[in-house]
Design a protein around this motif. Structure first.
Motif, PDB file in Angstrom:
ATOM      1  N   GLN A 177      -3.312  22.725   8.776  1.00  0.00           N
ATOM      2  CA  GLN A 177      -4.330  23.111   7.807  1.00  0.00           C
ATOM      3  C   GLN A 177      -4.917  21.879   7.112  1.00  0.00           C
ATOM      4  N   GLN A 178      -4.058  20.939   6.735  1.00  0.00           N
ATOM      5  CA  GLN A 178      -4.526  19.721   6.073  1.00  0.00           C
ATOM      6  C   GLN A 178      -5.438  18.922   7.002  1.00  0.00           C
ATOM      7  N   HIS A 179      -5.076  18.862   8.263  1.00  0.00           N
ATOM      8  CA  HIS A 179      -5.850  18.098   9.234  1.00  0.00           C
ATOM      9  C   HIS A 179      -7.225  18.732   9.462  1.00  0.00           C
ATOM     10  N   ASN A 180      -7.289  20.063   9.427  1.00  0.00           N
ATOM     11  CA  ASN A 180      -8.549  20.758   9.676  1.00  0.00           C
ATOM     12  C   ASN A 180      -9.433  20.844   8.447  1.00  0.00           C
ATOM     13  N   SER A 181      -8.893  20.524   7.275  1.00  0.00           N
ATOM     14  CA  SER A 181      -9.679  20.599   6.030  1.00  0.00           C
ATOM     15  C   SER A 181     -10.682  19.477   5.937  1.00  0.00           C
ATOM     16  N   LYS A 232      -3.390   9.898  -1.601  1.00  0.00           N
ATOM     17  CA  LYS A 232      -2.801  10.945  -0.769  1.00  0.00           C
ATOM     18  C   LYS A 232      -2.709  10.455   0.671  1.00  0.00           C
ATOM     19  N   ILE A 233      -1.648  10.843   1.370  1.00  0.00           N
ATOM     20  CA  ILE A 233      -1.471  10.465   2.764  1.00  0.00           C
ATOM     21  C   ILE A 233      -2.479  11.231   3.614  1.00  0.00           C
ATOM     22  N   PRO A 234      -3.333  10.540   4.370  1.00  0.00           N
ATOM     23  CA  PRO A 234      -4.267  11.257   5.234  1.00  0.00           C
ATOM     24  C   PRO A 234      -3.524  12.007   6.334  1.00  0.00           C
ATOM     25  N   ALA A 235      -3.956  13.234   6.618  1.00  0.00           N
ATOM     26  CA  ALA A 235      -3.310  14.030   7.661  1.00  0.00           C
ATOM     27  C   ALA A 235      -3.426  13.349   9.011  1.00  0.00           C
ATOM     28  N   SER A 236      -4.444  12.491   9.182  1.00  0.00           N
ATOM     29  CA  SER A 236      -4.629  11.818  10.464  1.00  0.00           C
ATOM     30  C   SER A 236      -3.497  10.837  10.761  1.00  0.00           C
ATOM     31  N   PHE A 237      -2.682  10.474   9.740  1.00  0.00           N
ATOM     32  CA  PHE A 237      -1.553   9.586   9.952  1.00  0.00           C
ATOM     33  C   PHE A 237      -0.409  10.287  10.677  1.00  0.00           C
ATOM     34  N   VAL A 238      -0.423  11.616  10.679  1.00  0.00           N
ATOM     35  CA  VAL A 238       0.690  12.367  11.243  1.00  0.00           C
ATOM     36  C   VAL A 238       0.396  12.701  12.702  1.00  0.00           C
ATOM     37  N   ILE A 239       1.269  12.285  13.584  1.00  0.00           N
ATOM     38  CA  ILE A 239       1.119  12.556  15.005  1.00  0.00           C
ATOM     39  C   ILE A 239       1.507  14.015  15.252  1.00  0.00           C
ATOM     40  N   PRO A 240       0.682  14.789  15.961  1.00  0.00           N
ATOM     41  CA  PRO A 240       1.039  16.183  16.229  1.00  0.00           C
ATOM     42  C   PRO A 240       2.436  16.279  16.844  1.00  0.00           C
ATOM     43  N   ILE A 254       6.012  23.677   8.026  1.00  0.00           N
ATOM     44  CA  ILE A 254       5.508  22.316   7.829  1.00  0.00           C
ATOM     45  C   ILE A 254       4.413  22.003   8.847  1.00  0.00           C
ATOM     46  N   GLU A 255       4.637  22.383  10.107  1.00  0.00           N
ATOM     47  CA  GLU A 255       3.623  22.147  11.140  1.00  0.00           C
ATOM     48  C   GLU A 255       2.332  22.888  10.802  1.00  0.00           C
ATOM     49  N   PHE A 256       2.448  24.136  10.336  1.00  0.00           N
ATOM     50  CA  PHE A 256       1.273  24.931   9.969  1.00  0.00           C
ATOM     51  C   PHE A 256       0.527  24.280   8.806  1.00  0.00           C
ATOM     52  N   TRP A 257       1.270  23.827   7.798  1.00  0.00           N
ATOM     53  CA  TRP A 257       0.652  23.180   6.639  1.00  0.00           C
ATOM     54  C   TRP A 257      -0.087  21.905   7.064  1.00  0.00           C
ATOM     55  N   LEU A 258       0.558  21.099   7.916  1.00  0.00           N
ATOM     56  CA  LEU A 258      -0.080  19.870   8.372  1.00  0.00           C
ATOM     57  C   LEU A 258      -1.345  20.168   9.183  1.00  0.00           C
ATOM     58  N   HIS A 290       0.881  -1.174   0.000  1.00  0.00           N
ATOM     59  CA  HIS A 290       0.000   0.000   0.000  1.00  0.00           C
ATOM     60  C   HIS A 290       0.909   1.211   0.000  1.00  0.00           C
ATOM     61  N   ILE A 291       0.931   1.931  -1.086  1.00  0.00           N
ATOM     62  CA  ILE A 291       1.828   3.064  -1.233  1.00  0.00           C
ATOM     63  C   ILE A 291       0.990   4.337  -1.225  1.00  0.00           C
ATOM     64  N   THR A 292       1.410   5.304  -0.405  1.00  0.00           N
ATOM     65  CA  THR A 292       0.733   6.593  -0.350  1.00  0.00           C
ATOM     66  C   THR A 292       1.697   7.675  -0.799  1.00  0.00           C
ATOM     67  N   SER A 293       1.157   8.855  -1.038  1.00  0.00           N
ATOM     68  CA  SER A 293       1.977   9.960  -1.532  1.00  0.00           C
ATOM     69  C   SER A 293       1.430  11.274  -1.007  1.00  0.00           C
ATOM     70  N   SER A 294       2.318  12.229  -0.814  1.00  0.00           N
ATOM     71  CA  SER A 294       1.856  13.557  -0.421  1.00  0.00           C
ATOM     72  C   SER A 294       1.381  14.336  -1.644  1.00  0.00           C
ATOM     73  N   CYS A 295       1.677  13.846  -2.835  1.00  0.00           N
ATOM     74  CA  CYS A 295       1.289  14.535  -4.060  1.00  0.00           C
ATOM     75  C   CYS A 295       0.972  13.514  -5.151  1.00  0.00           C
ATOM     76  N   PRO A 296      -0.273  13.013  -5.190  1.00  0.00           N
ATOM     77  CA  PRO A 296      -0.623  12.003  -6.195  1.00  0.00           C
ATOM     78  C   PRO A 296      -0.381  12.456  -7.642  1.00  0.00           C
ATOM     79  N   GLN A 297      -0.435  13.770  -7.916  1.00  0.00           N
ATOM     80  CA  GLN A 297      -0.211  14.260  -9.269  1.00  0.00           C
ATOM     81  C   GLN A 297       1.209  13.997  -9.752  1.00  0.00           C
ATOM     82  N   SER A 298       2.159  13.830  -8.823  1.00  0.00           N
ATOM     83  CA  SER A 298       3.549  13.619  -9.220  1.00  0.00           C
ATOM     84  C   SER A 298       3.767  12.249  -9.864  1.00  0.00           C
TER      85      SER A 298
END
Length: 93
Positions: free
Chosen positions: A89-93, A46-54, A83-87, A17-25
């Motif tokens: 934002q992704q988590h709250n989207s 795309k990698i779900p933001a929920s995979f990233v531990i705060p 990076i923390e700010f971007w993550l 199972h391979i994920t990516s931060s940018c599927p368009q790449s």
């Protein structure tokens, strides 16, 4: 390398199972497979933001950028904060 990863992702879905931060790449590798092998494939999801531990990114970057005799620069702190700010934002989207 991307072609091999796409093949693994598509031909062995139960094994890889391979994920990516940018599927368009992955589009070029997918087009290459379609053109050269007449094979239509699915890009890694795309990698779900929920995979990233705060705090995980901050911790990783701190470990990589600091140590004995190493001072974390303003640019490194800005990168960590960005990076923390971007993550967040992704988590709250």
């Amino acid at each position: 390398m991307r072609i091999v990863l796409i093949l693994l992702h598509n031909l062995c879905p139960e094994s890889y199972h391979i994920t990516s931060s940018c599927p368009q790449s992955w589009h070029f590798a997918q087009r290459w497979l379609a053109w050269n092998m007449d094979m239509f494939t699915k890009a890694p999801e795309k990698i779900p933001a929920s995979f990233v531990i705060p705090g995980a990114i901050e911790h990783l970057l701190l470990v990589k950028t600091s140590g004995p005799g190493k001072q974390v620069t303003t640019e490194e702190w800005e990168a960590i904060s960005g990076i923390e700010f971007w993550l967040a934002q992704q988590h709250n989207s």
